[in-house]
Design a protein around this motif. Sequence first.
Motif, PDB file in Angstrom:
ATOM      1  N   PRO A 137       2.452  -5.610 -21.003  1.00 40.84           N
ATOM      2  CA  PRO A 137       1.593  -6.378 -21.923  1.00 40.84           C
ATOM      3  C   PRO A 137       0.121  -6.170 -21.598  1.00 40.84           C
ATOM      4  CG  PRO A 137       2.521  -7.820 -20.249  1.00 40.84           C
ATOM      5  CD  PRO A 137       3.168  -6.472 -20.056  1.00 40.84           C
ATOM      6  N   PRO A 138      -0.730  -6.380 -22.582  1.00 38.51           N
ATOM      7  CA  PRO A 138      -2.175  -6.298 -22.328  1.00 38.51           C
ATOM      8  C   PRO A 138      -2.659  -7.533 -21.577  1.00 38.51           C
ATOM      9  CG  PRO A 138      -1.792  -6.978 -24.590  1.00 38.51           C
ATOM     10  CD  PRO A 138      -0.438  -6.682 -23.992  1.00 38.51           C
ATOM     11  N   PHE A 139      -3.890  -7.465 -21.105  1.00 34.35           N
ATOM     12  CA  PHE A 139      -4.489  -8.575 -20.358  1.00 34.35           C
ATOM     13  C   PHE A 139      -5.744  -9.027 -21.099  1.00 34.35           C
ATOM     14  CE2 PHE A 139      -7.579 -10.111 -17.226  1.00 34.35           C
ATOM     15  CZ  PHE A 139      -6.866 -11.165 -16.660  1.00 34.35           C
ATOM     16  N   ALA A 140      -5.778 -10.286 -21.488  1.00 33.05           N
ATOM     17  CA  ALA A 140      -6.907 -10.828 -22.258  1.00 33.05           C
ATOM     18  C   ALA A 140      -7.901 -11.532 -21.337  1.00 33.05           C
ATOM     19  CB  ALA A 140      -6.411 -11.813 -23.328  1.00 33.05           C
ATOM     20  N   ASN A 141      -9.170 -11.262 -21.557  1.00 26.93           N
ATOM     21  CA  ASN A 141     -10.232 -11.917 -20.790  1.00 26.93           C
ATOM     22  C   ASN A 141     -11.518 -11.836 -21.602  1.00 26.93           C
ATOM     23  OD1 ASN A 141     -11.535 -13.249 -18.754  1.00 26.93           O
ATOM     24  ND2 ASN A 141     -11.716 -11.475 -17.405  1.00 26.93           N
ATOM     25  N   ASP A 164      -5.435  -2.892 -21.600  1.00 30.74           N
ATOM     26  CA  ASP A 164      -3.999  -2.649 -21.718  1.00 30.74           C
ATOM     27  C   ASP A 164      -3.638  -1.549 -20.726  1.00 30.74           C
ATOM     28  OD1 ASP A 164      -1.392  -2.620 -22.521  1.00 30.74           O
ATOM     29  OD2 ASP A 164      -1.745  -1.435 -24.325  1.00 30.74           O
ATOM     30  N   PRO A 165      -2.767  -1.818 -19.751  1.00 32.30           N
ATOM     31  CA  PRO A 165      -2.505  -0.830 -18.692  1.00 32.30           C
ATOM     32  C   PRO A 165      -1.803   0.440 -19.169  1.00 32.30           C
ATOM     33  CG  PRO A 165      -1.027  -2.706 -18.492  1.00 32.30           C
ATOM     34  CD  PRO A 165      -2.041  -3.077 -19.522  1.00 32.30           C
ATOM     35  N   ASP A 166      -1.085   0.383 -20.298  1.00 32.14           N
ATOM     36  CA  ASP A 166      -0.357   1.574 -20.734  1.00 32.14           C
ATOM     37  C   ASP A 166      -0.540   1.858 -22.227  1.00 32.14           C
ATOM     38  OD1 ASP A 166       1.031  -0.505 -21.762  1.00 32.14           O
ATOM     39  OD2 ASP A 166       3.004   0.108 -21.035  1.00 32.14           O
ATOM     40  N   GLY A 167      -1.610   1.349 -22.790  1.00 36.59           N
ATOM     41  CA  GLY A 167      -1.858   1.573 -24.210  1.00 36.59           C
ATOM     42  C   GLY A 167      -3.288   1.221 -24.569  1.00 36.59           C
ATOM     43  N   ILE A 168      -3.501   0.839 -25.816  1.00 35.30           N
ATOM     44  CA  ILE A 168      -4.835   0.463 -26.282  1.00 35.30           C
ATOM     45  C   ILE A 168      -4.764  -0.858 -27.031  1.00 35.30           C
ATOM     46  CG2 ILE A 168      -5.714   2.819 -26.424  1.00 35.30           C
ATOM     47  CD1 ILE A 168      -5.120   2.792 -29.380  1.00 35.30           C
ATOM     48  N   ASP A 200     -12.225 -25.630 -27.486  1.00 34.84           N
ATOM     49  CA  ASP A 200     -11.262 -24.783 -26.788  1.00 34.84           C
ATOM     50  C   ASP A 200     -11.187 -23.456 -27.541  1.00 34.84           C
ATOM     51  OD1 ASP A 200      -9.351 -23.996 -24.960  1.00 34.84           O
ATOM     52  OD2 ASP A 200      -7.684 -24.845 -26.103  1.00 34.84           O
ATOM     53  N   VAL A 201     -11.745 -22.403 -26.936  1.00 33.27           N
ATOM     54  CA  VAL A 201     -11.778 -21.078 -27.562  1.00 33.27           C
ATOM     55  C   VAL A 201     -10.596 -20.257 -27.052  1.00 33.27           C
ATOM     56  CG1 VAL A 201     -13.102 -18.959 -27.897  1.00 33.27           C
ATOM     57  CG2 VAL A 201     -14.277 -21.168 -27.776  1.00 33.27           C
ATOM     58  N   ASN A 202      -9.802 -19.721 -27.999  1.00 31.64           N
ATOM     59  CA  ASN A 202      -8.625 -18.930 -27.651  1.00 31.64           C
ATOM     60  C   ASN A 202      -8.811 -17.490 -28.124  1.00 31.64           C
ATOM     61  OD1 ASN A 202      -5.828 -17.754 -28.817  1.00 31.64           O
ATOM     62  ND2 ASN A 202      -5.422 -18.962 -26.980  1.00 31.64           N
ATOM     63  N   LEU A 203      -8.553 -16.546 -27.240  1.00 32.35           N
ATOM     64  CA  LEU A 203      -8.546 -15.128 -27.581  1.00 32.35           C
ATOM     65  C   LEU A 203      -7.130 -14.587 -27.436  1.00 32.35           C
ATOM     66  CD1 LEU A 203      -9.779 -12.294 -28.127  1.00 32.35           C
ATOM     67  CD2 LEU A 203     -10.219 -12.144 -25.652  1.00 32.35           C
ATOM     68  N   THR A 204      -6.605 -13.979 -28.507  1.00 32.04           N
ATOM     69  CA  THR A 204      -5.307 -13.312 -28.473  1.00 32.04           C
ATOM     70  C   THR A 204      -5.511 -11.846 -28.803  1.00 32.04           C
ATOM     71  OG1 THR A 204      -4.132 -15.319 -29.177  1.00 32.04           O
ATOM     72  CG2 THR A 204      -2.983 -13.221 -29.438  1.00 32.04           C
ATOM     73  N   ILE A 205      -5.062 -10.963 -27.913  1.00 27.47           N
ATOM     74  CA  ILE A 205      -5.191  -9.531 -28.149  1.00 27.47           C
ATOM     75  C   ILE A 205      -3.814  -8.925 -28.411  1.00 27.47           C
ATOM     76  CG2 ILE A 205      -7.305  -9.297 -26.790  1.00 27.47           C
ATOM     77  CD1 ILE A 205      -5.634  -8.207 -24.492  1.00 27.47           C
TER      78      ILE A 205
END
Length: 289
Positions: A137-141, A164-168, A200-205
Amino acid sequence: MSYQINRWLLVLVVIIIATVSIIGVAQAVTPLEYGETVFGSIDSITEMDTYTFTASSEDIVLIRMQSSWYDGPQIKLYAPNGTLISHASGHYTYFSEITQVLPDTGEYTILAGDYVGDDTWSYEIFIKRVNNSGFAPPFANFTYTPENPVVDQVIIFNAIASYDPDGIIMNYEWNFGDGNITSTTENIITHSYTFEGDYDVNLTITDNSSSTNSTNKSVQVVPTGITIDLYTGWNLIGYNSLDSQPIAEALSSINGNYSIVWAYNASDTTDHWKKYDPSVPFGNDLINM
């Protein structure tokens, strides 16, 4: 005959000068290998360092540049035929990144330099091929500036630290907590709030294998001004301020409706109490509030 000779001499001189000019702008080209990080420096404000790599049609590559100077890095990607196919500029950040599906097989060129064209700094540049869609899975920050925003102030939300460790990463969905939800392919976005409060700010990638990851941060928005009710007689008041303010300016909205101000300063061991009397032009030791 003399005219003919002079004319040919003139043409020869022009050709020599033009050739010298072309040679003068030539720069060293550094090959980039996939998975390799190369360190470099921008030593003059107009410098653009040149890198090359070889790829096949439909390859997906990620190119990332990190500089030592804020608001600096710029990347330009050129196809084998010399066409500019993508560019990224690190505005308000130390990073710049390109993710690109390549149109042709051949040698591609990267130009790396300063975004504004007025600074010199060191940097590192990295390239990887991300053709294979894995299942990690990707990592959101994300970060945001300023850290203490006020009502109606433009806030910059920066998600370039997401990866994303193995994609974009294909999509960034921002839920700003005030009813506004925005989806974009860009990793930097701006937003402002009409009312004070804690949001509350949410980021979803979402990455290229449809895997998602989310993160939340609380953003406190404060009012641009503070109203304090005052009553006849003495009033004990206090408020938060990011900067000190001349007391006459701080109390300008009630000018003429107060007679004297006292403040207690515990750090001044010789004289704890400070005074401001608006009717006296000198002798006041309470200057800022």
